[in-house]
Design an enzyme around this catalytic site. Structure first.
Site, PDB file in Angstrom:
ATOM      1  N   ASP A 231       3.351  43.287  37.374  1.00 27.08           N
ATOM      2  CA  ASP A 231       2.942  43.545  35.995  1.00 27.08           C
ATOM      3  C   ASP A 231       4.003  42.972  35.071  1.00 27.08           C
ATOM      4  OD1 ASP A 231       2.152  44.735  33.534  1.00 27.08           O
ATOM      5  OD2 ASP A 231       1.308  46.459  34.583  1.00 27.08           O
TER       6      ASP A 231
ATOM      7  N   ARG B 239       3.586  43.334  31.567  1.00 24.41           N
ATOM      8  CA  ARG B 239       3.360  43.889  30.233  1.00 24.41           C
ATOM      9  C   ARG B 239       4.619  44.540  29.670  1.00 24.41           C
ATOM     10  NH1 ARG B 239      -1.957  47.284  31.488  1.00 24.41           N
ATOM     11  NH2 ARG B 239      -0.842  47.432  33.465  1.00 24.41           N
TER      12      ARG B 239
END
Length: 427
Positions: free
Chosen positions: A338, A340
């Site tokens: 990930d 983000r």
């Protein structure tokens, strides 16, 4: 040579007429650039963000509009847009007054957006009158949100129109704000636990040297990155967001084009988003306020191409698409699970003056930790109802719960994860 064969015959006029000496900005300071004092308590003390192309006035790295700056360049090259165009900001002021709030002047509270970005026409009126091209980085307006899922909730009796938040037509009345990224590099580096020099070098190198000022202009501390921004949707009075005594229902949602727009059933993104909107409407109707903050971070900020490659890898791996290998396939393709990195996410909440979220519609441990770690109190956490989880999305949701996502029940164990399978590519 005929006109048809001429190599310059199809060159737009602007491209040929804009020739001449190119002045690089990598080493020369702007003689008339206004000072920027990030985190100052007032707009006058802080100073305007000037990201336009006039070299003498610029006080930031990059240009306005994020990735859309490239389209502006195409418009200039094609002769459709004058390089000298100045936005007429008459009647563009926000429909709702937001702030200023104490967080705007707290060092380090907001490092990824300009809290004064919606009101530049007012707070920097004198500088605009004297020729500075100062552009808003936030716009606040009114709108109606119409979703088939809200219509379903009306027919099922879960929601009822009240004429204020939800109309008889099924449209929800909202205030919405578009927010462009504005990064204070020292603050961003501190959020990520790295040095400002390392951050600047990584940004410079990973963009192919697109912004030389990152490594040649340490005096410029603000960067307008070429990435997507975010949009916030407010259900109820915007001013109520800053009142901790008024119930706030909120969801922070990261973009998923396939599900959010086109209804792909491989994930829970759209069902969770529409469920959050329903909860926000219900909360606003009982005297509270609702908020959905939507960020452009497609495919966990890995991009849609990477996301689709991961889909193929998941479906083609030995044993099929199983929950126990959900994160592993992403890491094989992208190198990380990930990207983000929610460290910057709470900034928009601080811009809105939020100090308490009574009902957080999210199962993400990363989002919860970022919000509470920034000093915002979180009360109840709302998970997605079981009946809203598409069968194909069980792979995703079970893998996330096993990895530590919030769940009111027991997280699936290792053996259970192996049994959860998604469709094949041809099914």
């Amino acid at each position: 040579m005929s006109a048809q064969a001429s190599p310059s015959a199809n060159v737009p006029p602007a491209a040929t007429s804009a020739g001449g000496h190119i002045r690089l900005t990598s080493h020369s300071a702007g003689a008339e650039a206004p000072a920027l004092s990030w985190g100052a308590a007032t707009a006058a003390e802080r100073g305007p963000v000037v990201g336009t192309i006039k070299r003498t006035h610029r006080n930031v790295i990059g240009t306005h509009s994020g990735a859309y700056g490239v389209y502006r360049a195409l418009a200039v090259a094609a002769g459709a847009l004058s390089r000298e165009h100045r936005a007429d900001l008459t009647d563009t002021s926000p429909t709702d007054l937001i702030g200023p709030y104490p967080q705007w002047g707290q060092p380090g509270a907001i490092v990824s957006l300009d809290p004064w970005g919606a009101v530049v026409a007012d707070v920097f009126a004198d500088q605009l009158a004297h020729g500075l091209d100062i552009r808003p980085t936030i716009a606040v307006t009114k709108a109606q949100v119409i979703l088939p899922e809200i219509g379903d909730a009306l027919r099922a009796g879960r929601l009822a129109p009240d004429g204020r938040v939800l109309l008889d037509t099924g449209a929800a009345q909202v205030t919405k704000a578009a927010v462009e990224p504005v990064w204070h590099l020292p603050g961003v580096a501190q959020r990520f636990g790295c040095s400002e020099n390392d951050l600047r070098r990584a940004l410079f190198e990973e963009t192919g040297g697109m912004y030389p000022e990152l490594v040649t202009r340490p005096d410029l501390e603000v960067f307008l990155p070429p990435i997507g921004g975010q949009t916030v949707y407010i259900f109820g009075a915007a001013g109520d967001l800053a009142d901790p005594s008024i119930e706030l229902t909120a969801r922070v949602h990261d973009e998923c084009n396939g599900s959010d727009v086109f209804g792909s059933d491989i994930c829970t993104c759209r069902p969770y988003l529409t469920h959050a909107i329903e909860e926000c409407i219900r909360g606003a109707q009982r005297g509270g306020v609702g908020l959905v903050a939507y960020s452009r971070k497609e495919g966990r900020a890995l991009g849609e191409v990477t996301k689709f490659l991961v889909y193929n890898a998941r479906k083609r791996q030995a044993g099929g698409d199983t929950a126990d290998q959900y994160f592993a396939r992403t890491e094989c393709v992208a190198g990380v699970q990930d990207m983000r990195f929610q460290e910057l996410m709470p900034d928009v909440l601080h811009w809105l003056g939020i100090t308490k979220i009574h009902r957080l519609v999210s199962m993400s441990n990363m989002k919860y930790d970022a919000i509470t770690g920034s000093g915002i109190e979180v009360g109840e956490r709302i998970s997605i109802p079981e009946e809203l989880i598409p069968a194909e999305a069980r792979v995703e949701i079970d893998a996330k719960m096993a990895a530590g996502y919030f769940t009111p029940g027991a997280a699936p164990g290792t053996e259970e994860l192996k049994k959860v399978r998604g469709r094949g590519l041809d099914e």
